[in-house]
Motif scaffolding. Sequence first.
Motif, PDB file in Angstrom:
ATOM      1  N   TRP A   1       3.082   7.445  -9.638  1.00 37.50           N
ATOM      2  CA  TRP A   1       3.691   7.558 -10.971  1.00 37.50           C
ATOM      3  C   TRP A   1       2.879   6.773 -11.999  1.00 37.50           C
ATOM      4  N   LEU A   2       2.486   5.552 -11.661  1.00 36.00           N
ATOM      5  CA  LEU A   2       1.703   4.733 -12.587  1.00 36.00           C
ATOM      6  C   LEU A   2       0.366   5.388 -12.924  1.00 36.00           C
ATOM      7  N   GLU A   3      -0.257   5.978 -11.902  1.00 39.57           N
ATOM      8  CA  GLU A   3      -1.560   6.603 -12.139  1.00 39.57           C
ATOM      9  C   GLU A   3      -1.423   7.871 -12.970  1.00 39.57           C
ATOM     10  N   ALA A   4      -0.367   8.635 -12.729  1.00 38.72           N
ATOM     11  CA  ALA A   4      -0.182   9.897 -13.436  1.00 38.72           C
ATOM     12  C   ALA A   4       0.249   9.701 -14.883  1.00 38.72           C
ATOM     13  N   HIS A   5       1.108   8.722 -15.133  1.00 38.50           N
ATOM     14  CA  HIS A   5       1.685   8.560 -16.467  1.00 38.50           C
ATOM     15  C   HIS A   5       1.010   7.480 -17.305  1.00 38.50           C
ATOM     16  N   LEU A   6       0.449   6.474 -16.659  1.00 38.88           N
ATOM     17  CA  LEU A   6      -0.146   5.365 -17.405  1.00 38.88           C
ATOM     18  C   LEU A   6      -1.635   5.191 -17.132  1.00 38.88           C
TER      19      LEU A   6
ATOM     20  N   PHE B   1      -2.881   3.828 -14.580  1.00 35.68           N
ATOM     21  CA  PHE B   1      -2.983   2.452 -14.072  1.00 35.68           C
ATOM     22  C   PHE B   1      -2.915   2.479 -12.555  1.00 35.68           C
ATOM     23  N   THR B   2      -3.837   1.795 -11.895  1.00 38.11           N
ATOM     24  CA  THR B   2      -3.839   1.760 -10.434  1.00 38.11           C
ATOM     25  C   THR B   2      -3.938   0.319  -9.937  1.00 38.11           C
ATOM     26  N   PHE B   3      -3.241   0.052  -8.848  1.00 37.30           N
ATOM     27  CA  PHE B   3      -3.313  -1.241  -8.185  1.00 37.30           C
ATOM     28  C   PHE B   3      -4.270  -1.209  -6.998  1.00 37.30           C
ATOM     29  N   ALA B   4      -4.252  -0.097  -6.272  1.00 38.56           N
ATOM     30  CA  ALA B   4      -4.987  -0.028  -5.009  1.00 38.56           C
ATOM     31  C   ALA B   4      -6.484  -0.200  -5.230  1.00 38.56           C
ATOM     32  N   PHE B   5      -7.106  -1.031  -4.378  1.00 37.82           N
ATOM     33  CA  PHE B   5      -8.551  -1.235  -4.359  1.00 37.82           C
ATOM     34  C   PHE B   5      -9.092  -1.743  -5.692  1.00 37.82           C
ATOM     35  N   SER B   6      -8.321  -2.603  -6.378  1.00 33.55           N
ATOM     36  CA  SER B   6      -8.772  -3.230  -7.614  1.00 33.55           C
ATOM     37  C   SER B   6      -8.273  -4.669  -7.644  1.00 33.55           C
TER      38      SER B   6
ATOM     39  N   LEU C   1       0.833  -1.206   0.000  1.00 35.19           N
ATOM     40  CA  LEU C   1       0.000   0.000   0.000  1.00 35.19           C
ATOM     41  C   LEU C   1       0.864   1.250   0.000  1.00 35.19           C
ATOM     42  N   LEU C   2       1.952   1.239   0.787  1.00 32.85           N
ATOM     43  CA  LEU C   2       2.862   2.386   0.814  1.00 32.85           C
ATOM     44  C   LEU C   2       3.538   2.601  -0.535  1.00 32.85           C
ATOM     45  N   LEU C   3       3.827   1.498  -1.232  1.00 30.62           N
ATOM     46  CA  LEU C   3       4.551   1.606  -2.493  1.00 30.62           C
ATOM     47  C   LEU C   3       3.628   1.821  -3.684  1.00 30.62           C
ATOM     48  N   PHE C   4       2.526   1.072  -3.738  1.00 30.59           N
ATOM     49  CA  PHE C   4       1.664   1.097  -4.928  1.00 30.59           C
ATOM     50  C   PHE C   4       0.297   1.719  -4.679  1.00 30.59           C
ATOM     51  N   GLY C   5       0.061   2.252  -3.483  1.00 30.19           N
ATOM     52  CA  GLY C   5      -1.197   2.944  -3.219  1.00 30.19           C
ATOM     53  C   GLY C   5      -1.287   4.243  -3.997  1.00 30.19           C
ATOM     54  N   HIS C   6      -2.424   4.897  -3.897  1.00 33.16           N
ATOM     55  CA  HIS C   6      -2.629   6.154  -4.646  1.00 33.16           C
ATOM     56  C   HIS C   6      -1.579   7.197  -4.281  1.00 33.16           C
ATOM     57  N   ASN C   7      -1.093   7.187  -3.047  1.00 32.58           N
ATOM     58  CA  ASN C   7      -0.088   8.155  -2.616  1.00 32.58           C
ATOM     59  C   ASN C   7       1.321   7.558  -2.543  1.00 32.58           C
ATOM     60  N   GLY C   8       1.465   6.314  -2.960  1.00 31.16           N
ATOM     61  CA  GLY C   8       2.777   5.682  -2.964  1.00 31.16           C
ATOM     62  C   GLY C   8       3.639   6.181  -4.110  1.00 31.16           C
TER      63      GLY C   8
END
Length: 240
Positions: free
Chosen positions: A88-93, A95-100, A76-83
């Motif tokens: 970076w993934l959400e902003a550039h691609l 793509f989100t991992f958290a809650f999916s 969560l710390l690494l791949f969460g919305h604020n990780g």
Amino acid sequence: MTDPSSWLGAGLSAGEAQALWLSLKTGVVGTALSLPFGIAVAWLLARRDFRGKLVLDGLVHMPLVLPPVVTGYLLLLLFGHNGVAGRWLEAHLGFTFAFSWKGAALASAVMGFPLLVRAIRLAFEAVDPKLEAAARTLGAKRADVFVSVTLPLIAPGIIAGSLLGFARALGEFGATITFVANIPGETQTLPIALYSALQSTDGDIRAFRFVLLSILLAVIALAASEYLARAMQRRIRGAA
């Protein structure tokens, strides 16, 4: 388009079929994505001596000794919305991992990775280096030797490791619920659905059905691992 979970719905309620489908999907995707990394790491640990090898070995096996909730919190710390990686993934691609379900697949992959690497590493260590050296003396390049000699010889280990990792993914709970929460239809896999049933006052029957489903899947995965590994070993002996 038909919901794939409906294919599994014979004799199951909608919630059970959905949880079963999510468990299978996250397990298969997580195992498939982690397999190339597992082969590479297993090769490094089995065939190379380098500074930091013990550190890498420790990191690979860390999910086995850490509480799963800790692993989920780190994800969560690494791949969460604020990780760092998640932002970076959400902003550039986008793509989100958290809650999916993709986050559930990632958590499953991380928790099953040590078992995957361990089985493949043992397979690498069982291969006689003289066989690879003989292929090299005949003019084959390293990549050709790896594909045509090494991979077929370690195939039983790859199969066993993949199915063990998949079986571990089916039972993953702590890291998944910490990282992606409990969202019916999105992240509620069989173990999480079982937990939800146990929290309700009239969920004993549903919980028992989830237990039976989980046991059945685990037995099938372990039996398939043993059968395929032995079949591959017989094939290798027959070709030798």
